[in-house]
Write an enzyme that holds these catalytic residues in place. Structure first.
Site, PDB file in Angstrom:
ATOM      1  CE  LYS A  70     -11.685 -24.933  16.241  1.00 36.65           C
ATOM      2  NZ  LYS A  70     -11.814 -24.397  14.868  1.00 36.65           N
ATOM      3  CG  ASP A 106     -15.023 -23.713  12.337  1.00 34.49           C
ATOM      4  OD1 ASP A 106     -15.668 -22.666  12.497  1.00 34.49           O
ATOM      5  OD2 ASP A 106     -14.143 -24.091  13.124  1.00 34.49           O
ATOM      6  N   GLY A 129      -2.156 -23.015   4.658  1.00 30.78           N
ATOM      7  CA  GLY A 129      -2.406 -23.381   6.043  1.00 30.78           C
ATOM      8  C   GLY A 129      -2.455 -24.881   6.200  1.00 30.78           C
ATOM      9  CB  SER A 130      -0.883 -27.392   7.494  1.00 31.28           C
ATOM     10  OG  SER A 130       0.046 -26.781   8.393  1.00 31.28           O
ATOM     11  N   GLY A 131      -3.367 -26.186   9.790  1.00 31.74           N
ATOM     12  CA  GLY A 131      -3.876 -26.421  11.135  1.00 31.74           C
ATOM     13  C   GLY A 131      -5.292 -26.970  11.143  1.00 31.74           C
ATOM     14  N   GLY A 132      -5.946 -26.889  12.305  1.00 32.81           N
ATOM     15  CA  GLY A 132      -7.282 -27.440  12.451  1.00 32.81           C
ATOM     16  C   GLY A 132      -8.313 -26.793  11.549  1.00 32.81           C
ATOM     17  CG  MET A 133     -10.248 -22.489  10.074  1.00 34.95           C
ATOM     18  SD  MET A 133     -11.920 -22.955  10.591  1.00 34.95           S
ATOM     19  CE  MET A 133     -12.904 -21.884   9.548  1.00 34.95           C
TER      20      MET A 133
END
Length: 273
Positions: A70, A106, A129-133
């Site tokens: 991504k 998204d 959470g802390s990722g791309g999504m």
């Protein structure tokens, strides 16, 4: 009856580290319903620059982009839509005569879901959470006017960076806090994962929440969503997100917006796999 691919068929693909079936079935079902000479295929690659070059060179109309590609895709395109620029993450490429434009549906899906559910931007939330999504969801919340947010992430560097970027606070764990909205953007509750039966938030926090949002789509009924519904809480599920983002991809690729009934039929078909 499905339309047989021909030399004139417009090809759309997806690139993912672990290709799934939802997008393939969703898009191809809609192509069939609408009589479009399109075909969608899921792929993976070990050479992203070559794959993106192939999209351009071979005239592939669109490409869905999943982890781990991504962010790396951003340097390989000609134009970046504000939906992707806002979060420095791509999930959709559209090829128009060799010109590649990157989007993030998204982000668009989350913005639309917040509006559809009429969630008050004054609502305080905790996002795990802390990722791309997580970046897409947190940025959508920020841009929708949600100013009181807490990022929960065990990875302090990534968590603090996301919190600072969006103007929120960071903590390693939720602790005793019980914010009105809970948002899970981690693999907790995902089928087949090591935490498939785990709750993303403590039961006490779910009991006190006014809205529970879980982006995990497989299954849509995660332990968190099941508990929230048992407690009578409004929910937004990962299936809502994946269906809406796939719909926006379909519109970008074809220029056609299907009816609600057609989308519902495609979602039902995609879930059968």
């Amino acid at each position: 009856m499905a339309i047989a691919p021909s030399r004139d068929t417009t090809l759309c693909i997806s690139l993912a580290g672990r290709p799934g079936t939802f997008g393939v079935r969703f898009h191809n079902h809609l192509y069939q319903q609408l009589g479009l000479d399109y075909y969608y295929k899921a792929m993976t690659t070990q050479d992203l620059p070559a794959a993106v070059g192939g999209i351009r060179a071979l005239g592939i109309r669109g490409c869905g982009v999943s982890m781990p590609y991504k962010e790396a895709c951003m340097a390989l395109v000609d134009e970046i839509d504000p939906s992707a620029a806002a979060i420095e993450s791509v999930n959709t490429l559209v090829n128009t005569n060799g010109h590649l434009k990157a989007y993030n549906t998204d982000y668009l899906a989350v913005r639309q879901l917040l509006e559809l559910h009429q969630v008050d931007p004054a609502t305080a939330f905790a996002l795990r959470g802390s990722g791309g999504m997580a970046k897409a969801v947190a940025s959508a919340l920020r841009d929708a006017g949600f100013s009181e947010g807490l990022i929960i992430a065990r990875n302090e560097q990534a968590g603090r960076q996301l919190a600072d970027t969006c103007g929120y606070r960071w903590q390693r764990e939720l602790g005793d806090l019980c914010p009105p909205m809970l948002v899970n953007v981690t693999p907790i509750g995902m089928a087949g994962g090591p935490q498939a039966q785990a709750l993303a938030f403590p039961r006490e926090a779910v009991d006190a929440a006014q809205l529970v949002f879980d982006v995990v789509a497989m299954p849509a009924m995660t332990p968190l969503i099941v508990l929230a519904q048992e407690l009578g809480k409004p929910v937004i599920t990962g299936l809502d997100v994946i269906a809406l983002q796939a719909l926006e991809q379909f519109v970008l690729y074809t220029g056609i917006r299907p009816t609600v009934e057609q989308v519902e039929a495609a979602v039902a078909y995609a879930r059968e796999a």
